[in-house]
Design a protein around this motif. Structure first.
Motif, PDB file in Angstrom:
ATOM      1  N   THR A 282       0.741  -1.230   0.060  1.00 56.12           N
ATOM      2  CA  THR A 282      -0.203  -0.172  -0.058  1.00 56.12           C
ATOM      3  C   THR A 282       0.936   1.344   0.056  1.00 56.12           C
ATOM      4  O   THR A 282       0.530   2.391  -0.676  1.00 56.12           O
ATOM      5  CB  THR A 282      -0.946   0.154   1.097  1.00 56.12           C
ATOM      6  OG1 THR A 282      -0.114   0.259   2.507  1.00 56.12           O
ATOM      7  CG2 THR A 282      -1.738  -1.296   1.322  1.00 56.12           C
TER       8      THR A 282
ATOM      9  N   LEU B  48      -9.190   1.842  -2.376  1.00 55.13           N
ATOM     10  CA  LEU B  48      -9.251   2.688  -1.295  1.00 55.13           C
ATOM     11  C   LEU B  48      -9.059   4.211  -1.441  1.00 55.13           C
ATOM     12  O   LEU B  48      -9.645   5.165  -1.187  1.00 55.13           O
ATOM     13  CB  LEU B  48      -8.365   2.140   0.325  1.00 55.13           C
ATOM     14  CG  LEU B  48      -8.526   2.957   1.141  1.00 55.13           C
ATOM     15  CD1 LEU B  48      -9.906   2.752   1.917  1.00 55.13           C
ATOM     16  CD2 LEU B  48      -7.556   2.509   2.312  1.00 55.13           C
ATOM     17  N   VAL B  49      -7.770   4.618  -2.321  1.00 52.44           N
ATOM     18  CA  VAL B  49      -7.211   5.950  -2.448  1.00 52.44           C
ATOM     19  C   VAL B  49      -8.263   6.419  -3.309  1.00 52.44           C
ATOM     20  O   VAL B  49      -8.438   7.702  -3.477  1.00 52.44           O
ATOM     21  CB  VAL B  49      -5.841   5.737  -3.257  1.00 52.44           C
ATOM     22  CG1 VAL B  49      -5.247   7.099  -3.605  1.00 52.44           C
ATOM     23  CG2 VAL B  49      -4.897   5.125  -2.079  1.00 52.44           C
TER      24      VAL B  49
ATOM     25  N   GLY C  93      -4.890   5.221   2.757  1.00 53.87           N
ATOM     26  CA  GLY C  93      -4.230   3.956   2.267  1.00 53.87           C
ATOM     27  C   GLY C  93      -3.111   3.689   3.251  1.00 53.87           C
ATOM     28  O   GLY C  93      -2.849   2.703   3.715  1.00 53.87           O
TER      29      GLY C  93
ATOM     30  N   PRO D 159      -4.692   9.265  -0.012  1.00 55.19           N
ATOM     31  CA  PRO D 159      -3.545   8.436   0.273  1.00 55.19           C
ATOM     32  C   PRO D 159      -3.294   8.324   1.564  1.00 55.19           C
ATOM     33  O   PRO D 159      -2.764   7.202   2.194  1.00 55.19           O
ATOM     34  CB  PRO D 159      -2.548   9.180  -0.424  1.00 55.19           C
ATOM     35  CG  PRO D 159      -3.154   9.856  -1.406  1.00 55.19           C
ATOM     36  CD  PRO D 159      -4.355  10.317  -1.125  1.00 55.19           C
TER      37      PRO D 159
ATOM     38  N   GLY E 268      -2.916   0.152   5.525  1.00 52.43           N
ATOM     39  CA  GLY E 268      -1.879  -0.523   5.352  1.00 52.43           C
ATOM     40  C   GLY E 268      -1.025  -0.885   6.883  1.00 52.43           C
ATOM     41  O   GLY E 268      -0.648  -1.934   7.385  1.00 52.43           O
TER      42      GLY E 268
ATOM     43  N   GLY F  73      -2.550  -6.237  -2.166  1.00 52.78           N
ATOM     44  CA  GLY F  73      -2.409  -5.079  -1.191  1.00 52.78           C
ATOM     45  C   GLY F  73      -2.591  -3.794  -2.385  1.00 52.78           C
ATOM     46  O   GLY F  73      -3.205  -3.085  -1.980  1.00 52.78           O
TER      47      GLY F  73
ATOM     48  N   CYS G 163       0.334   4.584  -2.577  1.00 53.33           N
ATOM     49  CA  CYS G 163       0.096   5.795  -1.857  1.00 53.33           C
ATOM     50  C   CYS G 163       1.183   6.821  -2.165  1.00 53.33           C
ATOM     51  O   CYS G 163       0.873   8.054  -2.358  1.00 53.33           O
ATOM     52  CB  CYS G 163      -0.010   5.351  -0.377  1.00 53.33           C
ATOM     53  SG  CYS G 163      -1.612   4.514  -0.090  1.00 53.33           S
TER      54      CYS G 163
ATOM     55  N   THR H 266      -6.265  -3.492  -3.511  1.00 57.19           N
ATOM     56  CA  THR H 266      -7.036  -2.905  -2.548  1.00 57.19           C
ATOM     57  C   THR H 266      -6.732  -1.680  -2.261  1.00 57.19           C
ATOM     58  O   THR H 266      -7.607  -0.806  -2.159  1.00 57.19           O
ATOM     59  CB  THR H 266      -6.897  -3.857  -1.125  1.00 57.19           C
ATOM     60  OG1 THR H 266      -7.147  -5.300  -1.511  1.00 57.19           O
ATOM     61  CG2 THR H 266      -7.835  -3.459  -0.070  1.00 57.19           C
ATOM     62  N   ALA H 267      -5.575  -1.193  -1.808  1.00 57.38           N
ATOM     63  CA  ALA H 267      -5.019   0.170  -1.924  1.00 57.38           C
ATOM     64  C   ALA H 267      -5.597   1.160  -2.889  1.00 57.38           C
ATOM     65  O   ALA H 267      -6.012   2.122  -2.876  1.00 57.38           O
ATOM     66  CB  ALA H 267      -3.627   0.342  -1.658  1.00 57.38           C
TER      67      ALA H 267
ATOM     68  N   SER I 228       0.753   8.295   7.399  1.00 58.21           N
ATOM     69  CA  SER I 228      -0.561   8.835   7.231  1.00 58.21           C
ATOM     70  C   SER I 228      -0.654  10.037   7.594  1.00 58.21           C
ATOM     71  O   SER I 228      -1.618  10.840   7.354  1.00 58.21           O
ATOM     72  CB  SER I 228      -1.343   7.885   7.545  1.00 58.21           C
ATOM     73  OG  SER I 228      -1.411   7.680   9.311  1.00 58.21           O
TER      74      SER I 228
END
Length: 398
Positions: free
Chosen positions: A231, A359-360, A368, A365, A372, A352, A235, A355-356, A295
């Motif tokens: 991820t 999500l993003v 994301g 990001p 992770g 991963g 990201c 999926t990321a 993050s």
């Protein structure tokens, strides 16, 4: 009892009989895999005019990595000297033909065949390290050296490919990859250690070492860790894109690779005596902390610093995984088990990233990175808890 003691040096490893004459050409052959992704992508894009076809060929080559453990099984049974030259010659020929083909259908077929023939050079070299360090306390040091060198190859490979593409053309870079694969493999198998064959079990299960619960648990941990870590890469690209500097993602990824190289070198300075499940849990926890921190980090520069520091756990994670796989599998399945580590990592990375990406697309990001980090935290906690409970039904190693 202390968890670490002093280890031998890299010099001790490289001075082992036949070490340099095996390792150097193996690195040359493995460098081909560093050049391959970019040179293949650009070559197919230019020959077909389609990024969709280029992406499809990359995906096909990735899927064929599932064949790697079975090629490693052939190596274990018949020796590297008998198997690897055949595979390298076929894969190199496939790359040469691809460099001059423009039909999308033919390209997809050629890439599939080439991927199926791609020689398992990394697992084969780790098998050689096991032989070279047999009876000596240097295997962990050798694995660390191998992991660090591999990180350097995959850091420098795209740079070399990009230089060749810029100075000449993408097919030239692809042909260079083919030449490196063939020459490196042929030179490696001149080493005496490559004649070794493992004694196969009387009965061989189609799934090989996957029938062993210990290995399956290690692979589950690696798959989850890879999914969480992947991820970060997606990201990073998203953050760079939002900042209007998409090319900066490459510098951040280089920082991660640089941290991994440093981490591998530092890890090998000690011989670790704690149980491997605790090392896996600790290293995954470092990765989790880095992603959670990322993050909350604003700006690409600070993000690069945070993820560069986080990367120190990447190479040691693979060193621990390879050593753990050796511990839970019989000698005649070590090469195949090592290959499953890489294959599982690839599958986890793909899952991963996919999926990321979803999500993003729907959030930011930062979410994301956080997702992770949470996934990695859960993996670290579960690995630690399983070891602490010590119950045969759930513990990592048996």
């Amino acid at each position: 009892m202390s968890g670490t003691t002093r280890a031998g040096s890299y010099r001790d490893v490289l001075l082992l009989p036949s070490a340099l004459r095996t390792f150097v050409p193996a690195l040359l052959g493995r460098l081909s895999y560093g050049l391959l992704p970019l040179s293949l992508l650009i070559t197919v894009r230019q020959s077909t005019g389609s990024f969709a076809v280029a992406g499809a060929t990359t995906a096909v080559f990735g899927v064929t990595s599932l064949s790697m453990p079975y090629k490693a099984r052939l190596v274990d049974r018949y020796s590297q000297r008998r198997v690897l030259p055949f595979l390298a010659a076929g894969a190199s020929a496939g790359l040469l033909v691809i460099s001059g083909t423009s039909s999308a259908v033919v390209l997809l077929l050629l890439v599939g065949v080439t991927g199926l023939l791609a020689p398992p050079l990394g697992p084969s070299m780790r098998s050689n390290w096991r032989l070279l360090t047999d009876g000596l306390p240097l295997k962990e040091r050798a694995y660390a050296l191998d992991a660090v060198a591999e990180e350097c190859l995959f850091l420098g490979g795209p740079l070399i490919a990009g230089t060749l593409i810029g100075a000449f053309a993408a097919p030239v870079a692809l042909r260079c990859s083919a030449g490196l694969m063939l020459v490196g493999t042929l030179a490696m198998v001149t080493s005496p250690v490559t004649t070794h064959t493992a004694t196969p079990a009387t009965s061989r299960h189609p799934l090989g070492p996957l029938v062993l619960p210990g290995l399956r648990r290690i692979l589950l941990v690696i798959m989850v860790a890879a999914a969480g870590l992947s991820t970060a890469y997606l990201c990073v690209a998203a953050v760079a894109q939002q900042a209007g500097r998409p090319g900066a993602a490459g510098y951040v990824e280089a920082a991660i690779a640089g941290g991994s190289v440093l981490g591998g070198m530092l890890w090998a300075c000690r011989t670790h005596t704690r149980p491997w499940p605790l090392h896996l849990a600790g290293l995954i926890a470092v990765l989790a902390t880095g992603l959670v921190t990322a993050s909350f980090v604003p700006g690409l520069v600070l993000l690069g610093i945070v993820l560069g520091l986080t990367g120190v756990a990447v190479a040691p994670l693979f060193v621990v995984s390879y050593l753990a796989a050796d511990q839970v599998t019989p000698a005649h399945q070590h090469t195949e088990a090592s290959t499953w580590i890489n294959t599982t990592n690839n599958l986890g990375t793909a899952a991963g990233a996919a999926t990321a990406g979803l999500l993003v697309d729907h959030t930011t990001p930062s979410w994301g990175f956080l997702a992770g980090g949470i996934l990695l935290s859960v993996a670290a906690a579960a690995t630690w808890l399983a070891h602490r409970l010590g119950n045969d039904s759930i513990k990592l190693y048996i």
